[in-house]
Design a protein around this motif. Structure first.
Motif, short mmCIF file in Angstrom:
data_model
loop_
_atom_site.label_atom_id
_atom_site.label_comp_id
_atom_site.label_asym_id
_atom_site.label_seq_id
_atom_site.Cartn_x
_atom_site.Cartn_y
_atom_site.Cartn_z
N GLN A 173 8.34 -8.18 -11.82
CA GLN A 173 9.18 -9.24 -13.09
C GLN A 173 8.53 -9.23 -14.31
O GLN A 173 9.53 -9.69 -15.21
CB GLN A 173 8.41 -10.41 -11.99
CG GLN A 173 8.52 -11.67 -12.68
CD GLN A 173 10.37 -12.05 -12.75
OE1 GLN A 173 10.56 -12.54 -13.65
NE2 GLN A 173 10.43 -11.91 -11.44
N GLY A 174 7.01 -8.58 -14.04
CA GLY A 174 6.77 -8.32 -15.77
C GLY A 174 7.97 -7.60 -16.53
O GLY A 174 7.98 -8.04 -17.66
N GLY A 175 8.31 -6.59 -15.72
CA GLY A 175 9.25 -5.30 -16.53
C GLY A 175 10.61 -7.15 -16.79
O GLY A 175 11.17 -5.79 -18.47
N TYR A 176 11.20 -7.35 -16.14
CA TYR A 176 12.30 -8.09 -16.39
C TYR A 176 12.03 -8.62 -17.60
O TYR A 176 13.24 -8.92 -18.65
CB TYR A 176 13.36 -8.57 -15.13
CG TYR A 176 13.37 -7.90 -14.46
CD1 TYR A 176 14.64 -7.46 -14.75
CD2 TYR A 176 13.18 -7.68 -13.05
CE1 TYR A 176 15.76 -6.50 -13.79
CE2 TYR A 176 13.92 -6.55 -12.43
CZ TYR A 176 15.02 -6.13 -12.76
OH TYR A 176 15.73 -5.35 -11.75
N ARG A 177 10.88 -9.64 -17.91
CA ARG A 177 10.70 -10.38 -18.83
C ARG A 177 10.08 -9.04 -20.29
O ARG A 177 10.74 -10.29 -20.92
CB ARG A 177 9.55 -11.40 -17.90
CG ARG A 177 9.52 -11.95 -16.93
CD ARG A 177 10.50 -14.04 -17.52
NE ARG A 177 10.00 -14.43 -16.40
CZ ARG A 177 8.97 -15.44 -16.34
NH1 ARG A 177 8.48 -15.18 -16.77
NH2 ARG A 177 9.24 -15.93 -15.48
N ARG A 178 9.46 -8.24 -20.07
CA ARG A 178 9.68 -7.51 -20.85
C ARG A 178 11.43 -7.60 -22.02
O ARG A 178 10.93 -6.68 -22.81
CB ARG A 178 8.69 -7.17 -20.39
CG ARG A 178 7.91 -5.94 -21.90
CD ARG A 178 6.98 -5.27 -21.89
NE ARG A 178 6.05 -4.46 -22.84
CZ ARG A 178 5.32 -3.22 -22.72
NH1 ARG A 178 4.68 -3.47 -21.54
NH2 ARG A 178 4.62 -2.31 -23.31
N HIS A 241 -0.86 -5.25 -15.73
CA HIS A 241 -1.94 -6.34 -16.35
C HIS A 241 -0.88 -5.01 -17.33
O HIS A 241 -0.43 -6.24 -18.88
CB HIS A 241 -2.74 -6.33 -17.10
CG HIS A 241 -3.72 -6.28 -17.75
ND1 HIS A 241 -4.23 -5.73 -18.56
CD2 HIS A 241 -3.88 -7.26 -17.82
CE1 HIS A 241 -4.97 -6.28 -20.01
NE2 HIS A 241 -4.72 -7.41 -19.68
N GLY A 242 -1.03 -3.99 -17.93
CA GLY A 242 -0.07 -3.31 -19.62
C GLY A 242 0.97 -3.39 -19.15
O GLY A 242 1.68 -4.12 -20.34
N ALA A 247 5.16 -9.68 -21.89
CA ALA A 247 6.40 -10.31 -21.31
C ALA A 247 6.29 -11.61 -22.02
O ALA A 247 5.35 -11.94 -21.99
CB ALA A 247 5.90 -9.85 -20.20
N ARG A 248 7.41 -11.98 -22.04
CA ARG A 248 7.97 -13.17 -22.80
C ARG A 248 7.13 -14.05 -21.11
O ARG A 248 7.63 -14.26 -19.99
CB ARG A 248 9.01 -13.44 -22.45
CG ARG A 248 9.88 -12.52 -23.73
CD ARG A 248 11.15 -13.03 -24.49
NE ARG A 248 12.04 -11.43 -23.28
CZ ARG A 248 12.63 -10.70 -23.91
NH1 ARG A 248 12.26 -9.94 -24.53
NH2 ARG A 248 12.92 -10.33 -22.92
N PRO A 249 6.60 -15.42 -21.41
CA PRO A 249 6.04 -15.86 -20.69
C PRO A 249 7.69 -16.40 -19.56
O PRO A 249 7.42 -17.25 -18.45
CB PRO A 249 5.66 -17.40 -21.03
CG PRO A 249 5.33 -16.65 -22.18
CD PRO A 249 6.25 -15.65 -23.08
N ARG A 250 8.80 -16.99 -20.81
CA ARG A 250 10.01 -17.53 -20.02
C ARG A 250 11.24 -16.46 -20.41
O ARG A 250 10.96 -15.96 -21.29
CB ARG A 250 10.32 -18.97 -20.90
CG ARG A 250 9.28 -20.10 -20.97
CD ARG A 250 8.98 -20.56 -19.84
NE ARG A 250 7.83 -21.95 -19.93
CZ ARG A 250 7.85 -22.26 -18.63
NH1 ARG A 250 8.34 -22.59 -17.48
NH2 ARG A 250 6.62 -23.39 -19.10
N PRO A 251 12.22 -16.47 -19.17
CA PRO A 251 13.04 -15.22 -19.52
C PRO A 251 13.64 -16.11 -20.17
O PRO A 251 14.43 -17.17 -21.17
CB PRO A 251 13.68 -16.00 -18.13
CG PRO A 251 13.37 -16.94 -17.57
CD PRO A 251 12.25 -17.39 -18.10
#
Length: 252
Positions: A173-178, A241-242, A247-251
């Motif tokens: 999920q973080g990867g998509y946000r980032r 964590h990395g 990552a953006r807090p919001r999409p």
């Protein structure tokens, strides 16, 4: 002097509160998932041999294991969904990405322990069902359940598998946000590496199918499974964590 001593203490208190909040949310949702998942799989695994026997067919167990020990995938989904739901509000409430990952890891240990115990219970009960039907039982792949040590190692290893997959879900999920949709999708495969390592160490899951029939060398093999899944869970936490650090807090 007072400000210098209370500042770090207050920061530590906020961190612990943020960790506890993330832990409670993850633990609650993972335990609910466990109830629904194991109710469905328990019914399936225990009814299949009875139905097959009733109609004169042949079966030798492995209903759960043959499906790739699928308990890890609901845990993976929980990691994805809760990261999407909580990242923004967690940061807005004063938490950090580190406290979110730490809270998820702690909650996953508790929820994962339930998954681990039920994995063993399902394997042992399935064997008794086949015995009652006077049918040969091949036994599940993975670690042996014919000793207290084997049972304990399986519970620990499966617990850590769940922790790993929850954190891998958070990383995805973080990867998509980032990185966005395209690059985030490309990042899914390398982000699954800790999950593959957990599968190989525990000898369960789709990544460990080639090892299903390989013998386990008693105590050294069991220790290796526990240590391997612990390393996989630690790697998953570091990766999560990395990735979430930027990552953006919001999409977007």
């Amino acid at each position: 002097m007072t400000t210098a001593t209370t500042g770090p203490a207050r920061t530590g208190t906020l961190h612990h509160r943020a960790v506890a909040a993330a832990r409670r949310r993850l633990q609650r949702y993972l335990l609910r998932t466990a109830v629904w998942f194991w109710a469905g799989w328990g019914l399936l695994v225990l009814s299949v041999p009875v139905v097959v026997d009733r109609f004169g067919g042949e079966a030798d167990g492995l209903t759960y294991d043959a499906a790739g020990s699928p308990a890890r995938w609901p845990a993976f989904a929980v990691g994805i969904i809760l990261t999407a739901a909580l990242l923004g509000t967690h940061l807005a409430a004063g938490g950090t990405r580190r406290s979110l990952v730490e809270g998820f890891a702690r909650g996953a240990v508790v929820g994962g322990l339930v998954f681990g115990v039920l994995t063993v219970v399902l394997g042992l009960v399935e064997e008794q069902v086949y015995s009652a039907l006077d049918r040969p039982y091949q036994g599940a792949g993975g670690l042996p359940l014919d000793s207290v040590t084997g049972v304990a190692a399986t519970v620990v290893a499966q617990t850590l598998v769940i922790v790993t997959y929850v954190l891998v879900g958070a990383a995805v999920q973080g990867g998509y946000r980032r990185w966005g949709s395209w690059r985030g999708t490309l990042a899914v495969v390398p982000l699954l590496v800790p999950g593959a390592l957990a599968d190989l160490a525990s000898r369960s899951g789709i990544f460990a199918i080639p090892l299903r029939d390989a013998p386990v060398d008693s105590l050294p093999g069991l220790v290796l499974a526990v240590v391997g899944t612990l390393l996989a869970a630690s790697l998953a936490g570091g990766v999560a964590h990395g990735v979430l650090r930027h990552a953006r807090p919001r999409p977007s």
